[in-house]
Design a protein around this motif. Structure first.
Motif, PDB file in Angstrom:
ATOM      1  N   THR A  35       0.838  -1.205   0.000  1.00 50.35           N
ATOM      2  CA  THR A  35       0.000   0.000   0.000  1.00 50.35           C
ATOM      3  C   THR A  35       0.871   1.253   0.000  1.00 50.35           C
ATOM      4  O   THR A  35       0.575   2.226  -0.700  1.00 50.35           O
ATOM      5  CB  THR A  35      -0.939   0.001   1.218  1.00 50.35           C
ATOM      6  N   VAL A 106      -1.899  -6.584  -8.929  1.00 47.40           N
ATOM      7  CA  VAL A 106      -2.548  -6.939  -7.668  1.00 47.40           C
ATOM      8  C   VAL A 106      -3.762  -6.048  -7.428  1.00 47.40           C
ATOM      9  O   VAL A 106      -4.815  -6.520  -6.974  1.00 47.40           O
ATOM     10  CB  VAL A 106      -1.543  -6.852  -6.493  1.00 47.40           C
ATOM     11  N   THR A 107      -3.648  -4.766  -7.753  1.00 52.57           N
ATOM     12  CA  THR A 107      -4.770  -3.834  -7.600  1.00 52.57           C
ATOM     13  C   THR A 107      -5.945  -4.246  -8.482  1.00 52.57           C
ATOM     14  O   THR A 107      -7.093  -4.274  -8.026  1.00 52.57           O
ATOM     15  CB  THR A 107      -4.330  -2.392  -7.952  1.00 52.57           C
ATOM     16  N   TRP A 109      -6.604  -7.217  -9.681  1.00 54.75           N
ATOM     17  CA  TRP A 109      -7.157  -8.459  -9.158  1.00 54.75           C
ATOM     18  C   TRP A 109      -7.976  -8.184  -7.907  1.00 54.75           C
ATOM     19  O   TRP A 109      -9.079  -8.698  -7.737  1.00 54.75           O
ATOM     20  CB  TRP A 109      -6.042  -9.460  -8.886  1.00 54.75           C
ATOM     21  N   GLY A 110      -7.454  -7.352  -7.001  1.00 55.09           N
ATOM     22  CA  GLY A 110      -8.180  -6.995  -5.780  1.00 55.09           C
ATOM     23  C   GLY A 110      -9.500  -6.302  -6.081  1.00 55.09           C
ATOM     24  O   GLY A 110     -10.518  -6.575  -5.433  1.00 55.09           O
ATOM     25  N   ASN A 111      -9.492  -5.402  -7.069  1.00 51.34           N
ATOM     26  CA  ASN A 111     -10.736  -4.733  -7.471  1.00 51.34           C
ATOM     27  C   ASN A 111     -11.756  -5.744  -7.978  1.00 51.34           C
ATOM     28  O   ASN A 111     -12.943  -5.672  -7.643  1.00 51.34           O
ATOM     29  CB  ASN A 111     -10.467  -3.692  -8.565  1.00 51.34           C
ATOM     30  N   VAL A 113     -11.933  -9.014  -7.290  1.00 46.47           N
ATOM     31  CA  VAL A 113     -12.415  -9.828  -6.175  1.00 46.47           C
ATOM     32  C   VAL A 113     -13.413  -9.034  -5.336  1.00 46.47           C
ATOM     33  O   VAL A 113     -14.470  -9.546  -4.944  1.00 46.47           O
ATOM     34  CB  VAL A 113     -11.240 -10.332  -5.301  1.00 46.47           C
ATOM     35  N   ALA A 114     -13.097  -7.775  -5.066  1.00 44.57           N
ATOM     36  CA  ALA A 114     -13.991  -6.937  -4.255  1.00 44.57           C
ATOM     37  C   ALA A 114     -15.344  -6.762  -4.930  1.00 44.57           C
ATOM     38  O   ALA A 114     -16.388  -6.843  -4.275  1.00 44.57           O
ATOM     39  CB  ALA A 114     -13.344  -5.582  -3.997  1.00 44.57           C
TER      40      ALA A 114
END
Length: 126
Positions: A35, A106-107, A109-111, A113-114
């Protein structure tokens, strides 16, 4: 020499890793390391600016993570002036900038998943 997660070990800065994924995660996988790097990708920031970006981090944890990132060569620390209060700015090093494509992936992918599996909560600032 083998790369990726196979049977050879790799050493960096006196630490031994079972694979390159472990090495990479040690460099950017701390409590807030990724982060912090993410927030430095557009330029240097002072400690207070980074602290404001990390809602849940304490000053002590942020300080520890910054010291580790600096020790590992991902972040530089520049101090301006000698009389308190001194201005200190943190920025990505050239080596730190090499992590940006990883952080972007990663961002994304995280978006995803969220959006697909997460539950959004309202951020309450006191």
């Amino acid at each position: 020499m083998r790369t990726e997660c196979q049977t050879d070990f790799v050493q960096l800065n006196g630490k031994r890793y079972p694979c390159t994924v472990s090495l990479a995660m040690d460099l950017i996988g701390g409590k807030y390391k990724a982060t912090i790097l993410y927030h430095l990708q557009d330029g240097g920031k002072r400690f207070g600016e980074l602290y404001a970006c990390l809602n849940a981090a304490t000053e002590a944890v942020l300080s520890k993570q910054l010291k580790e990132l600096e020790r590992d060569g991902l972040v530089s620390r520049t101090q301006y002036g000698t009389k308190p209060p001194v201005k200190t700015e943190y920025a990505l090093t050239d080596f730190g900038r090499t992590a940006i494509p990883v952080l972007q992936a990663v961002t994304q992918w995280g978006n995803r998943v969220a959006l697909e599996k997460g539950v959004w909560e309202e951020c309450l600032h006191e």
